[in-house]
Design a protein around this motif. Structure first.
Motif, PDB file in Angstrom:
ATOM      1  N   VAL A 291       2.822 -87.200 -55.053  1.00 44.69           N
ATOM      2  CA  VAL A 291       1.524 -87.292 -54.369  1.00 44.69           C
ATOM      3  C   VAL A 291       0.866 -88.656 -54.464  1.00 44.69           C
ATOM      4  O   VAL A 291      -0.060 -88.947 -53.702  1.00 44.69           O
ATOM      5  N   ASP A 292       1.322 -89.510 -55.383  1.00 41.57           N
ATOM      6  CA  ASP A 292       0.684 -90.823 -55.538  1.00 41.57           C
ATOM      7  C   ASP A 292       1.736 -91.885 -55.815  1.00 41.57           C
ATOM      8  O   ASP A 292       1.789 -92.482 -56.892  1.00 41.57           O
ATOM      9  N   VAL A 293       2.530 -92.137 -54.813  1.00 40.22           N
ATOM     10  CA  VAL A 293       3.648 -93.084 -54.945  1.00 40.22           C
ATOM     11  C   VAL A 293       3.152 -94.473 -55.341  1.00 40.22           C
ATOM     12  O   VAL A 293       3.787 -95.180 -56.124  1.00 40.22           O
ATOM     13  N   ALA A 294       1.990 -94.863 -54.832  1.00 46.19           N
ATOM     14  CA  ALA A 294       1.487 -96.217 -55.054  1.00 46.19           C
ATOM     15  C   ALA A 294       1.290 -96.535 -56.526  1.00 46.19           C
ATOM     16  O   ALA A 294       1.396 -97.693 -56.939  1.00 46.19           O
ATOM     17  N   ASN A 295       1.010 -95.507 -57.326  1.00 44.89           N
ATOM     18  CA  ASN A 295       0.736 -95.737 -58.750  1.00 44.89           C
ATOM     19  C   ASN A 295       1.851 -95.259 -59.673  1.00 44.89           C
ATOM     20  O   ASN A 295       1.639 -95.100 -60.885  1.00 44.89           O
ATOM     21  N   ASN A 296       3.041 -95.053 -59.123  1.00 43.65           N
ATOM     22  CA  ASN A 296       4.139 -94.513 -59.939  1.00 43.65           C
ATOM     23  C   ASN A 296       4.465 -95.386 -61.147  1.00 43.65           C
ATOM     24  O   ASN A 296       4.758 -94.876 -62.242  1.00 43.65           O
ATOM     25  N   THR A 297       4.429 -96.694 -60.985  1.00 43.39           N
ATOM     26  CA  THR A 297       4.710 -97.585 -62.118  1.00 43.39           C
ATOM     27  C   THR A 297       3.677 -97.390 -63.219  1.00 43.39           C
ATOM     28  O   THR A 297       4.018 -97.323 -64.413  1.00 43.39           O
ATOM     29  N   LYS A 298       2.429 -97.292 -62.841  1.00 41.51           N
ATOM     30  CA  LYS A 298       1.359 -97.068 -63.817  1.00 41.51           C
ATOM     31  C   LYS A 298       1.575 -95.769 -64.576  1.00 41.51           C
ATOM     32  O   LYS A 298       1.382 -95.698 -65.796  1.00 41.51           O
ATOM     33  N   TYR A 299       1.998 -94.720 -63.883  1.00 39.30           N
ATOM     34  CA  TYR A 299       2.129 -93.406 -64.520  1.00 39.30           C
ATOM     35  C   TYR A 299       3.251 -93.355 -65.557  1.00 39.30           C
ATOM     36  O   TYR A 299       3.278 -92.456 -66.419  1.00 39.30           O
ATOM     37  N   GLN A 300       4.172 -94.308 -65.487  1.00 38.41           N
ATOM     38  CA  GLN A 300       5.227 -94.328 -66.502  1.00 38.41           C
ATOM     39  C   GLN A 300       4.680 -94.567 -67.902  1.00 38.41           C
ATOM     40  O   GLN A 300       5.326 -94.256 -68.899  1.00 38.41           O
ATOM     41  N   LYS A 301       3.457 -95.096 -67.975  1.00 37.46           N
ATOM     42  CA  LYS A 301       2.821 -95.312 -69.281  1.00 37.46           C
ATOM     43  C   LYS A 301       2.558 -93.986 -70.000  1.00 37.46           C
ATOM     44  O   LYS A 301       2.394 -93.955 -71.226  1.00 37.46           O
ATOM     45  N   ILE A 302       2.501 -92.898 -69.238  1.00 33.72           N
ATOM     46  CA  ILE A 302       2.289 -91.586 -69.857  1.00 33.72           C
ATOM     47  C   ILE A 302       3.380 -91.283 -70.872  1.00 33.72           C
ATOM     48  O   ILE A 302       3.136 -90.627 -71.889  1.00 33.72           O
ATOM     49  N   LEU A 303       4.575 -91.777 -70.636  1.00 30.75           N
ATOM     50  CA  LEU A 303       5.713 -91.520 -71.525  1.00 30.75           C
ATOM     51  C   LEU A 303       5.714 -92.394 -72.767  1.00 30.75           C
ATOM     52  O   LEU A 303       6.475 -92.137 -73.697  1.00 30.75           O
ATOM     53  N   SER A 304       4.866 -93.408 -72.771  1.00 32.23           N
ATOM     54  CA  SER A 304       4.949 -94.412 -73.842  1.00 32.23           C
ATOM     55  C   SER A 304       4.544 -93.881 -75.196  1.00 32.23           C
ATOM     56  O   SER A 304       4.881 -94.466 -76.229  1.00 32.23           O
ATOM     57  N   ASN A 305       3.818 -92.760 -75.223  1.00 35.49           N
ATOM     58  CA  ASN A 305       3.351 -92.202 -76.503  1.00 35.49           C
ATOM     59  C   ASN A 305       4.265 -91.112 -77.051  1.00 35.49           C
ATOM     60  O   ASN A 305       3.850 -90.306 -77.859  1.00 35.49           O
ATOM     61  N   ASN A 306       5.497 -91.061 -76.570  1.00 33.55           N
ATOM     62  CA  ASN A 306       6.441 -90.059 -77.074  1.00 33.55           C
ATOM     63  C   ASN A 306       6.709 -90.253 -78.558  1.00 33.55           C
ATOM     64  O   ASN A 306       6.830 -91.385 -79.015  1.00 33.55           O
TER      65      ASN A 306
END
Length: 306
Positions: A291-306
């Motif tokens: 739904v938000d392709v434009a911000n896909n790179t930004k959303y990868q930060k969600i995984l950074s706190n694994n």
């Protein structure tokens, strides 16, 4: 009667310790930018800024009673690109709106919108009052400001009850229709610019986007407002909200108001879901990838706190 419950313990203490004050609905900060113009006297722009501020903040837009702490926080930026030296102004307008989160001092960005270039055309003379009369369109500046006041109210009310902003979106639509009928500039349904007043209100009242608007309620009232006390449940409700938005996006892909949601929320989504367990992160990322392709790179930060 109060429109909402107190948004923080500190505010609640203020309510008990100070006299009860009543206020209009908006706490709007207005900036008129005329820096691109040369050899132009400043008093008329200062008067314009003062008059727009007073108009938005002192007019009564609803029949509800607001306490001082309940006023809706918003910003209006009017950028003037041309002035004829007498009374005609051309430029753009941008709206930014936020919403308090219960039990915190945090204001969540809610609505950010900038019109297509140079669609704001109006007449204004210093000293002439700005007066809004419902169903009467003669002053384009007044019509534009009234339209956005109702849009701001609609967005705010949608976050406190399911589809709660419908009344105000319908009022904004009537402002748009009256302005069209009066032949005022910037209201045409034929405007092919996505960020137009007509496209915005047309989308907000489109049945295909009721799911998104219900998502606004889930995201804010059942999600963010619950976060300080029950973060796990809050994130689940916010995930449900993203699924609501996904349904609207599938019904009408690449829409203006889906884009506007993520313009306001992308950074916040990263912050919220970075604390999720891995399965929840993956589910969120799968939705966001669609739904938000434009911000896909930004959303990868969600995984950074694994």
């Amino acid at each position: 009667m109060k429109k909402k419950i107190a948004i923080a313990c500190a505010l609640a203490m203020q309510l008990f310790s100070a006299p009860m004050l009543r206020a209009q609905e908006l706490n709007c900060r207005v900036n008129v930018n005329y820096s691109s113009l040369s050899n132009t006297p400043t008093p008329v722009f200062q008067a314009l800024q003062s008059d727009v501020t007073a108009f938005l903040n002192e007019h009564r837009w609803t029949n509800h009673t607001y306490d001082v702490n309940e006023k809706i926080e918003c910003n209006v930026m009017i950028t003037i690109s041309d002035f004829n030296g007498v009374d005609k102004f051309t430029g753009t307008i941008q709206i930014n709106q936020s919403r308090p989160v219960y039990y915190t001092s945090y204001n969540s960005p809610l609505f950010t919108f900038k019109e297509s270039d140079n669609k704001l055309v109006f007449n204004y003379r210093e000293g002439e009052p700005l007066e809004y009369v419902e169903n009467h369109a003669s002053n384009n500046l007044v019509q534009v400001l009234a339209y956005y006041a109702y849009i701001i109210l609609g967005y705010d009310y949608d976050t406190f009850s399911p589809l709660g902003g419908s009344e105000y979106f319908r009022k904004a639509f009537r402002v748009a229709l009256n302005s069209q009928s009066a032949g005022l500039e910037g209201w045409s349904a034929a405007d092919n610019k996505q960020n137009s007043r007509y496209n915005l209100i047309d989308a907000l009242l489109d049945k295909r986007f009721e799911s998104l608007r219900l998502g606004e309620y889930n995201y804010h009232r059942l999600g963010l407002d619950v976060m300080p006390k029950d973060p796990d449940n809050a994130r689940r409700k916010m995930l449900e909200a993203l699924k609501h938005i996904q349904r609207s996006d599938r019904a009408k892909p690449n829409s203006l108001i889906v884009s506007l949601f993520f313009t306001a929320k992308s950074d916040e989504i990263v912050n919220v879901f970075s604390a999720s367990p891995l399965p929840e992160k993956n589910e969120v990322l799968q939705i966001l990838k669609e739904v938000d392709v434009a911000n896909n790179t930004k959303y990868q930060k969600i995984l950074s706190n694994n």
